[in-house]
Scaffold this active site. Structure first.
Site, PDB file in Angstrom:
ATOM      1  N   ASP A  37      39.943  46.437  34.333  1.00 27.54           N
ATOM      2  CA  ASP A  37      40.924  45.575  34.301  1.00 27.54           C
ATOM      3  C   ASP A  37      41.414  45.201  35.696  1.00 27.54           C
ATOM      4  O   ASP A  37      40.885  46.270  36.522  1.00 27.54           O
ATOM      5  CB  ASP A  37      42.328  46.569  33.701  1.00 27.54           C
ATOM      6  CG  ASP A  37      43.514  45.497  33.493  1.00 27.54           C
ATOM      7  OD1 ASP A  37      43.439  44.291  33.412  1.00 27.54           O
ATOM      8  OD2 ASP A  37      44.699  46.102  33.071  1.00 27.54           O
ATOM      9  N   ASN A  85      41.357  38.786  23.389  1.00 30.59           N
ATOM     10  CA  ASN A  85      41.150  37.883  24.520  1.00 30.59           C
ATOM     11  C   ASN A  85      40.825  36.391  24.060  1.00 30.59           C
ATOM     12  O   ASN A  85      40.913  35.852  24.894  1.00 30.59           O
ATOM     13  CB  ASN A  85      39.905  38.512  24.981  1.00 30.59           C
ATOM     14  CG  ASN A  85      40.222  39.942  26.102  1.00 30.59           C
ATOM     15  OD1 ASN A  85      39.463  40.563  26.491  1.00 30.59           O
ATOM     16  ND2 ASN A  85      41.719  39.784  26.597  1.00 30.59           N
ATOM     17  N   TRP A  86      40.899  36.172  22.755  1.00 27.12           N
ATOM     18  CA  TRP A  86      40.614  34.749  22.464  1.00 27.12           C
ATOM     19  C   TRP A  86      41.907  34.107  22.727  1.00 27.12           C
ATOM     20  O   TRP A  86      41.940  32.837  22.604  1.00 27.12           O
ATOM     21  CB  TRP A  86      40.353  34.797  20.940  1.00 27.12           C
ATOM     22  CG  TRP A  86      38.777  35.581  20.270  1.00 27.12           C
ATOM     23  CD1 TRP A  86      38.833  36.563  19.752  1.00 27.12           C
ATOM     24  CD2 TRP A  86      37.621  34.858  20.718  1.00 27.12           C
ATOM     25  NE1 TRP A  86      37.492  36.828  19.805  1.00 27.12           N
ATOM     26  CE2 TRP A  86      36.792  35.731  20.074  1.00 27.12           C
ATOM     27  CE3 TRP A  86      37.203  33.827  21.402  1.00 27.12           C
ATOM     28  CZ2 TRP A  86      35.414  35.723  20.289  1.00 27.12           C
ATOM     29  CZ3 TRP A  86      35.781  33.556  21.418  1.00 27.12           C
ATOM     30  CH2 TRP A  86      35.009  34.743  20.889  1.00 27.12           C
ATOM     31  N   ARG A  88      43.051  33.847  25.449  1.00 26.26           N
ATOM     32  CA  ARG A  88      42.903  33.157  26.877  1.00 26.26           C
ATOM     33  C   ARG A  88      42.568  31.734  26.718  1.00 26.26           C
ATOM     34  O   ARG A  88      42.080  31.380  25.940  1.00 26.26           O
ATOM     35  CB  ARG A  88      41.953  34.119  27.499  1.00 26.26           C
ATOM     36  CG  ARG A  88      42.460  35.545  27.883  1.00 26.26           C
ATOM     37  CD  ARG A  88      41.761  36.290  28.627  1.00 26.26           C
ATOM     38  NE  ARG A  88      42.284  37.514  28.944  1.00 26.26           N
ATOM     39  CZ  ARG A  88      42.320  38.511  29.965  1.00 26.26           C
ATOM     40  NH1 ARG A  88      41.623  37.799  31.122  1.00 26.26           N
ATOM     41  NH2 ARG A  88      42.992  39.572  30.026  1.00 26.26           N
TER      42      ARG A  88
HETATM   43  C1  FPP Z   1      40.408  42.324  32.489  1.00 22.21           C
HETATM   44  O1  FPP Z   1      40.712  41.739  33.618  1.00 22.21           O
HETATM   45  C2  FPP Z   1      38.926  41.881  32.369  1.00 22.21           C
HETATM   46  C3  FPP Z   1      38.498  41.476  31.191  1.00 22.21           C
HETATM   47  C4  FPP Z   1      39.315  40.840  30.290  1.00 22.21           C
HETATM   48  C5  FPP Z   1      36.884  41.035  31.395  1.00 22.21           C
HETATM   49  C6  FPP Z   1      35.888  42.152  31.787  1.00 22.21           C
HETATM   50  C7  FPP Z   1      34.520  41.433  31.843  1.00 22.21           C
HETATM   51  C8  FPP Z   1      33.861  41.546  32.973  1.00 22.21           C
HETATM   52  C9  FPP Z   1      34.073  42.456  34.177  1.00 22.21           C
HETATM   53  C10 FPP Z   1      32.641  40.748  32.989  1.00 22.21           C
HETATM   54  C11 FPP Z   1      31.534  40.606  31.647  1.00 22.21           C
HETATM   55  C12 FPP Z   1      31.315  42.070  31.402  1.00 22.21           C
HETATM   56  C13 FPP Z   1      29.843  42.618  31.306  1.00 22.21           C
HETATM   57  C14 FPP Z   1      29.969  43.816  30.713  1.00 22.21           C
HETATM   58  C15 FPP Z   1      28.802  42.135  31.630  1.00 22.21           C
HETATM   59  P1  FPP Z   1      41.973  40.640  33.551  1.00 22.21           P
HETATM   60  O2  FPP Z   1      41.598  39.523  33.545  1.00 22.21           O
HETATM   61  O3  FPP Z   1      42.956  41.199  32.256  1.00 22.21           O
HETATM   62  O4  FPP Z   1      42.939  40.879  34.859  1.00 22.21           O
HETATM   63  P2  FPP Z   1      44.328  40.953  35.119  1.00 22.21           P
HETATM   64  O5  FPP Z   1      44.927  42.195  34.222  1.00 22.21           O
HETATM   65  O6  FPP Z   1      44.585  41.366  36.724  1.00 22.21           O
HETATM   66  O7  FPP Z   1      44.968  39.706  34.787  1.00 22.21           O
END
Ligand code: FPP
Length: 262
Positions: A37, A85-86, A88
């Protein structure tokens, strides 16, 4: 793998080495699950679009996967995309999928070199055919590896998984009396895998966010303020050391107290 395998890969004399040498190798968590996260906040702090946080997060994935394999974990599970997450923006979703695809292409050699078996868990039937193709190819090419199992949770939801497991259990013909916790666990996406001993969440949030709800029943939870794109080998080792200081009782009481109780 072993401490030596890890030491030969990390910088000599650095913080990582000092941490690695403190780890009790015979008391490693078998399964570490991570809620990655803070990508959006990492990007926001740099006045960059959110997707740049995800892009930077791939370097953390690379580092953590190899550290975990060299350390000798049995299973590593990363939460890459939830059923929620869809919601987003479409561009963010397509970038995440593209990054995942690219990661699998570029890192296949690392997975093979480290004897890592790759698996995807989640409702994969809802994923685009090109992504599925890439995921299945990586699963197939690593299927005979005997080292660490690396699960990516994709279109994953803990409640969804439990509903899917209940459907499978009902379809299997088992009667209500035949079903117990162990049998039910055999219908989960993680059937046959040990439950996570350690759940790590980055970016300081104190939530489990619908991740492995059944499996984390007795997991130790370690939350770090570090944002996922800044998370590296050092942080994983800190999490493992924190885990090794915990007193795991699984609902019982600690042996010395138990011995003194009349
Ligand atoms: C949460 O940060 C992160 C995600 C929803 C996606 C995680 C995915 C990756 C790191 C890339 C793909 C993965 C692999 C395994 C190759 P957020 O966007 O919710 O952050 P925030 O809470 O600060 O907005």
């Amino acid at each position: 793998m072993s401490l030596d395998q890890l030491l030969e890969w990390i910088p000599t004399g650095g913080a990582e080495e000092a941490l690695a040498r403190q780890i009790e190798m015979d008391r490693l968590p078998r399964h570490v699950a991570i809620i990655m996260d803070g990508n959006g906040r990492w990007a926001g702090q740099r006045h960059l679009p959110r997707v740049e946080g995800h892009r930077a997060g791939i370097d953390s994935v690379r580092d953590v996967v190899e550290t975990s394999a060299r350390l000798g974990l049995d299973v590593l599970t990363l939460y890459a995309f939830s059923v929620e997450n869809w919601k987003r923006p479409a561009t963010e979703i397509s970038t995440l999928m593209m990054l995942l695809k690219r990661y699998l292409r570029l890192e296949l050699s690392t997975l093979l070199r480290n004897n890592i078996r790759f698996r995807v868990i989640g409702r994969t039937d809802a994923l685009a055919p090109d992504i599925m193709e890439e995921l299945l190819a990586a699963e197939r090419k690593t299927s005979t590896n005997t080292g660490m199992l690396f699960n990516i949770a994709l279109n994953y939801g803990g409640r969804t998984e439990i509903v899917d497991a209940a459907r499978r259990a009902m379809a299997s013909g088992l009667g209500p009396q035949d079903l117990d916790e162990d049998r039910f666990a055999g219908f989960l996406y993680t059937a046959g895998q040990p439950d996570p001993d350690l759940l790590i969440r980055t970016s300081g949030e104190m939530r489990v966010s619908n991740f492995l709800l059944w499996q984390i029943a007795y997991a130790e939870i370690w939350v770090t303020d570090t944002l996922w794109p800044d998370f590296r080998c050092r942080h994983l080792l800190e999490g493992v050391l924190a885990y090794q200081k915990r007193d795991r009782r699984f609902g019982g009481i600690t042996p010395p107290v138990a011995a003194g109780v009349k």
